[in-house]
Design an enzyme around this catalytic site. Sequence first.
Site, PDB file in Angstrom:
ATOM      1  N   ASP A  92      33.407  57.341  50.195  1.00  0.00           N
ATOM      2  CA  ASP A  92      33.454  55.941  51.957  1.00  0.00           C
ATOM      3  C   ASP A  92      34.230  56.973  52.483  1.00  0.00           C
ATOM      4  OD1 ASP A  92      32.976  54.332  53.852  1.00  0.00           O
ATOM      5  OD2 ASP A  92      33.679  52.463  51.906  1.00  0.00           O
ATOM      6  N   ASP A 321      34.211  58.417  59.700  1.00  0.00           N
ATOM      7  CA  ASP A 321      33.255  56.710  58.560  1.00  0.00           C
ATOM      8  C   ASP A 321      31.753  57.307  57.255  1.00  0.00           C
ATOM      9  OD1 ASP A 321      32.762  55.462  57.054  1.00  0.00           O
ATOM     10  OD2 ASP A 321      32.478  53.916  58.001  1.00  0.00           O
TER      11      ASP A 321
END
Length: 433
Positions: A92, A321
């Site tokens: 992430d 992201d």
Amino acid sequence: MRPLPILLFVSLLGMALAAHVQIPLRRVKSMMEKLMEEGKWETYQKKRDEYRKRLPHELISGSQIAYDYGDIVYIGQLSIGTPAQRFNMILDTGSSDLWVPDSSCGGIPGCPDYCNKLPKDQCPQFCDPAMCCPGSSTLPLNARVGIQLDQNPCDLKHRFNSSASSSYQKNGQQFTIQYGTGSAQGFLGQDVVCLGDSNVCYSKQLFGQATQIADFFENQPCDGIFGMGWPALSVDQVPPLLNNVVSLLDQPLFNVWMDRKGTQQDVVGGLFTYGALDSVNCDTSKIVYTPITSQTYWQFAIQGVSQGAYSSKMTYQVISDTGTSLIGAPQAVVDAIGKQLGGTYSPFYGAYTIDCNATPDDIVITIAGQPFNISYKDYIVSLNGDCVIGLFGFTFGGFGPQWILGDPWIRSFCNIYHIGGVKIGFAPAYHSS
């Protein structure tokens, strides 16, 4: 469904043990897809919205971005401890903390939590008697059909056993990470942590050992989260793993390529490359770099967006992201593009639906004065037999980012996260279709 074992390719270069590491990503069924198949998606949405209303926005956005991980479909691997204990992780770039479930979270590893709460004479009726029912008789499992019992979200996760690691050192500091749909909390520990199964490791990495995790993690095909944002984003100012191993890499960067796999499950669907450029899957001759505007998320500026007759020349702060499956944008932009594409807004999906046979024009984002085109092959996403435009309304609040460029963006362009240069780059991605 758990991901299949993930292969790891390591190349050691030079006398100083500099290296680059490649970790394939596995495309797995997302929580949204799973809950939709089970008819539980609307119930989940209601619970999520109720939870968010109970939290002040400042608390959510203070350490983590105020969105959930409900759509994540790409999983990689980390190793912790001596000997190595392997974990399937969300890789992430939208957070900076590393945590995995601790062995104390939930019941007996591999056993639902309710097994611990049942009387010994009833445990074998609902649980594996050999594994989950110590001290009870091994009656046949003949009473489990049709029975629905609650379990702990940790029960089906790989959990870290500190007593099995000779290199583990206790820290004990408490930690809590707050997400938009729940939290993970526990304590910090220190141990050897490696990228995949490689020898690119940091021997004294602090990481979270979660003793409690939110219910929404139960439906995620992962064990924990490996945050790759900047140090300032860390909840307890713990130096991120990447910052600790960057000196071991050939180059102070990593890049991400995501393939077009549609609804295929349990297939290699992308690649993280640490310490080198991925010239096999990315056209690295055409990288365009732009500076990072905030060393928290991987945040930078775009100078507008267009689709067909719609055009906005506003400058927005955005983040790249890997932990978000769609593109988050201001609701006004989402509505304008959705209507321009002839879509119909669906409260069920929180996005605009569109004809699955449609082949509309590109969505164009301007970065560093140059256009970047996102094809319909990347921004139209199949969900539960329907097709949605991969944009959702997003509001961060305060001075945070206004957009989240998630997987449709990364499928279109390899993202190069240049830690040493404090910049981010984009290169056209190669696909077979």
